[in-house]
Write a protein that holds these residues in place. Sequence first.
Motif, PDB file in Angstrom:
ATOM      1  N   PRO A 276     -15.767  27.406  -8.827  1.00  0.00           N
ATOM      2  CA  PRO A 276     -16.769  27.252  -7.764  1.00  0.00           C
ATOM      3  C   PRO A 276     -16.778  25.850  -7.158  1.00  0.00           C
ATOM      4  CG  PRO A 276     -17.707  28.382  -9.661  1.00  0.00           C
ATOM      5  CD  PRO A 276     -16.362  27.886 -10.084  1.00  0.00           C
ATOM      6  N   SER A 277     -16.279  24.875  -7.881  1.00  0.00           N
ATOM      7  CA  SER A 277     -16.315  23.482  -7.424  1.00  0.00           C
ATOM      8  C   SER A 277     -15.114  23.083  -6.579  1.00  0.00           C
ATOM      9  CB  SER A 277     -16.389  22.548  -8.637  1.00  0.00           C
ATOM     10  OG  SER A 277     -15.233  22.726  -9.467  1.00  0.00           O
ATOM     11  N   TRP A 278     -14.243  24.024  -6.218  1.00  0.00           N
ATOM     12  CA  TRP A 278     -12.976  23.663  -5.589  1.00  0.00           C
ATOM     13  C   TRP A 278     -13.162  22.922  -4.257  1.00  0.00           C
ATOM     14  CZ3 TRP A 278     -11.276  25.102  -0.760  1.00  0.00           C
ATOM     15  CH2 TRP A 278     -11.919  26.164  -0.137  1.00  0.00           C
ATOM     16  N   ASN A 279     -14.274  23.134  -3.589  1.00  0.00           N
ATOM     17  CA  ASN A 279     -14.485  22.513  -2.282  1.00  0.00           C
ATOM     18  C   ASN A 279     -15.633  21.499  -2.298  1.00  0.00           C
ATOM     19  OD1 ASN A 279     -13.693  22.190   0.410  1.00  0.00           O
ATOM     20  ND2 ASN A 279     -15.261  23.615   1.145  1.00  0.00           N
ATOM     21  N   ASP A 280     -15.994  21.015  -3.473  1.00  0.00           N
ATOM     22  CA  ASP A 280     -17.081  20.053  -3.571  1.00  0.00           C
ATOM     23  C   ASP A 280     -16.726  18.750  -2.853  1.00  0.00           C
ATOM     24  OD1 ASP A 280     -18.564  21.804  -5.017  1.00  0.00           O
ATOM     25  OD2 ASP A 280     -18.518  20.681  -6.902  1.00  0.00           O
ATOM     26  N   SER A 281     -17.731  18.142  -2.253  1.00  0.00           N
ATOM     27  CA  SER A 281     -17.567  16.837  -1.639  1.00  0.00           C
ATOM     28  C   SER A 281     -17.895  15.747  -2.657  1.00  0.00           C
ATOM     29  CB  SER A 281     -18.479  16.703  -0.416  1.00  0.00           C
ATOM     30  OG  SER A 281     -18.097  17.613   0.593  1.00  0.00           O
ATOM     31  N   GLY A 282     -17.611  14.493  -2.258  1.00  0.00           N
ATOM     32  CA  GLY A 282     -17.946  13.371  -3.120  1.00  0.00           C
ATOM     33  C   GLY A 282     -16.727  12.722  -3.735  1.00  0.00           C
ATOM     34  N   LEU A 283     -16.872  11.454  -4.086  1.00  0.00           N
ATOM     35  CA  LEU A 283     -15.760  10.685  -4.631  1.00  0.00           C
ATOM     36  C   LEU A 283     -15.357  11.170  -6.016  1.00  0.00           C
ATOM     37  CD1 LEU A 283     -13.850   8.336  -4.078  1.00  0.00           C
ATOM     38  CD2 LEU A 283     -15.567   6.790  -5.037  1.00  0.00           C
ATOM     39  N   GLU A 284     -16.328  11.430  -6.850  1.00  0.00           N
ATOM     40  CA  GLU A 284     -16.019  11.855  -8.210  1.00  0.00           C
ATOM     41  C   GLU A 284     -15.281  13.189  -8.220  1.00  0.00           C
ATOM     42  OE1 GLU A 284     -18.273  12.813 -12.474  1.00  0.00           O
ATOM     43  OE2 GLU A 284     -19.408  12.038 -10.757  1.00  0.00           O
ATOM     44  N   ALA A 285     -15.762  14.141  -7.426  1.00  0.00           N
ATOM     45  CA  ALA A 285     -15.149  15.470  -7.416  1.00  0.00           C
ATOM     46  C   ALA A 285     -13.731  15.453  -6.860  1.00  0.00           C
ATOM     47  CB  ALA A 285     -16.008  16.422  -6.584  1.00  0.00           C
ATOM     48  N   ASN A 286     -13.410  14.465  -6.018  1.00  0.00           N
ATOM     49  CA  ASN A 286     -12.112  14.425  -5.343  1.00  0.00           C
ATOM     50  C   ASN A 286     -11.259  13.218  -5.740  1.00  0.00           C
ATOM     51  OD1 ASN A 286     -12.278  16.722  -3.192  1.00  0.00           O
ATOM     52  ND2 ASN A 286     -14.245  15.669  -3.043  1.00  0.00           N
ATOM     53  N   HIS A 287     -11.639  12.540  -6.795  1.00  0.00           N
ATOM     54  CA  HIS A 287     -10.982  11.278  -7.159  1.00  0.00           C
ATOM     55  C   HIS A 287      -9.480  11.450  -7.350  1.00  0.00           C
ATOM     56  CE1 HIS A 287      -9.882   7.737  -9.568  1.00  0.00           C
ATOM     57  NE2 HIS A 287     -10.904   7.150  -8.980  1.00  0.00           N
ATOM     58  N   GLN A 288      -9.066  12.446  -8.125  1.00  0.00           N
ATOM     59  CA  GLN A 288      -7.637  12.627  -8.396  1.00  0.00           C
ATOM     60  C   GLN A 288      -6.878  12.989  -7.132  1.00  0.00           C
ATOM     61  OE1 GLN A 288      -6.075  11.990 -11.463  1.00  0.00           O
ATOM     62  NE2 GLN A 288      -4.316  12.021 -10.074  1.00  0.00           N
ATOM     63  N   MET A 289      -7.452  13.836  -6.307  1.00  0.00           N
ATOM     64  CA  MET A 289      -6.790  14.228  -5.068  1.00  0.00           C
ATOM     65  C   MET A 289      -6.622  13.039  -4.137  1.00  0.00           C
ATOM     66  SD  MET A 289      -7.444  15.313  -1.622  1.00  0.00           S
ATOM     67  CE  MET A 289      -9.018  16.158  -1.504  1.00  0.00           C
ATOM     68  N   ILE A 290      -7.656  12.230  -4.009  1.00  0.00           N
ATOM     69  CA  ILE A 290      -7.584  11.044  -3.159  1.00  0.00           C
ATOM     70  C   ILE A 290      -6.537  10.072  -3.693  1.00  0.00           C
ATOM     71  CG2 ILE A 290      -8.875   9.049  -2.314  1.00  0.00           C
ATOM     72  CD1 ILE A 290     -11.414  10.851  -2.498  1.00  0.00           C
ATOM     73  N   LYS A 291      -6.538   9.874  -4.985  1.00  0.00           N
ATOM     74  CA  LYS A 291      -5.554   8.989  -5.618  1.00  0.00           C
ATOM     75  C   LYS A 291      -4.139   9.479  -5.363  1.00  0.00           C
ATOM     76  CE  LYS A 291      -4.281   7.042 -10.127  1.00  0.00           C
ATOM     77  NZ  LYS A 291      -4.622   7.034 -11.577  1.00  0.00           N
ATOM     78  N   ASP A 292      -3.911  10.776  -5.523  1.00  0.00           N
ATOM     79  CA  ASP A 292      -2.577  11.342  -5.299  1.00  0.00           C
ATOM     80  C   ASP A 292      -2.161  11.218  -3.839  1.00  0.00           C
ATOM     81  OD1 ASP A 292      -2.469  11.998  -7.957  1.00  0.00           O
ATOM     82  OD2 ASP A 292      -2.729  14.159  -7.672  1.00  0.00           O
ATOM     83  N   PHE A 293      -3.115  11.340  -2.924  1.00  0.00           N
ATOM     84  CA  PHE A 293      -2.780  11.226  -1.506  1.00  0.00           C
ATOM     85  C   PHE A 293      -2.336   9.808  -1.163  1.00  0.00           C
ATOM     86  CE2 PHE A 293      -3.935  10.899   3.079  1.00  0.00           C
ATOM     87  CZ  PHE A 293      -3.120  11.908   3.549  1.00  0.00           C
TER      88      PHE A 293
END
Length: 319
Positions: A276-293
Amino acid sequence: MRVPVKFATRDWDYLTPLILGDVTSERLEVQVERVGTLIPDLAASEIYDAAEVSFSRYTSAMAKGVETTIGVPCFIMRGFRHRCIITTEASPMAKLSDLAGKRIGVTGWRDSGNTWTRAALRREGVGVEDAYWFAGRLTSSHPVVDRLDGFGRPGRIEATPDERPMMELLAEGQLDAVFTPFMPDGYFDDGAGFRQLLPDFAAAEKAYFDTVGYVPGMHIVAVKQQLAQRHPWLPRELARLVDESQRLWTSKRRKYAETTPWMFEELLRSARTLPPSWNDSGLEANHQMIKDFITELSEQGILESDLTPQTLFPFEDKF
């Protein structure tokens, strides 16, 4: 009194509740302006206060110290990229590694989506130097503009010959594949002559998610810096409205799935496959994705920077 915000976005269906006023804020009066293409420079716009902006271009600007907009890790466009690689029906290619040594068309070299698609290829052993790249317009209805953005290299990354549309070049065999998240007119017609490169792209995307743990994000919500400085709460409140609109739209689409045959099956698959959290906003929820980008932009020669997710989205600490 609510703060008025004119918000430029593409025509995403899930913003319908926000546009119709089913999702509201006691502090913001949001007017959604639907645009065909992203506005080139939010900070210079005399019309818009906030906008959907390219994740890649926002990252590049922050790397250069240009902080005229406040980006929010609310990914208004997010999606898997394996389905975005198309080829001809007659092509023998059926896996990402088949693209080694091939001629690949892209609609813009440093576009966020194309960066993620090349990231998927790199995982299969096909790096930037392992293929020949051509940047150009998808069809004749698209404008002729500079799509290399300063990253062209003779013999490796070039503009399409004579600015010809890439779908024509693909049909003629002058390109082997094209990257595009938006299928051209006629693509869904019987006998169109094109197909996704991967016969079972959904399975490939599931395997990708199981490995990386996220659905790649392409566009984010951004607010003019001056507006955010006057109202420090505003970027997060706007992101909250976008998220709430999506939640409400998802609920309604599940109820009214009969509008498209087999939509129910797809909705069920997404609900059962992704958390259910796949589309959550926020830095914590997306930290790994942002780092990988950030890593991908560096590995692909687009960015030279020591950015981190925290320095890319500094508002998390300031506001």
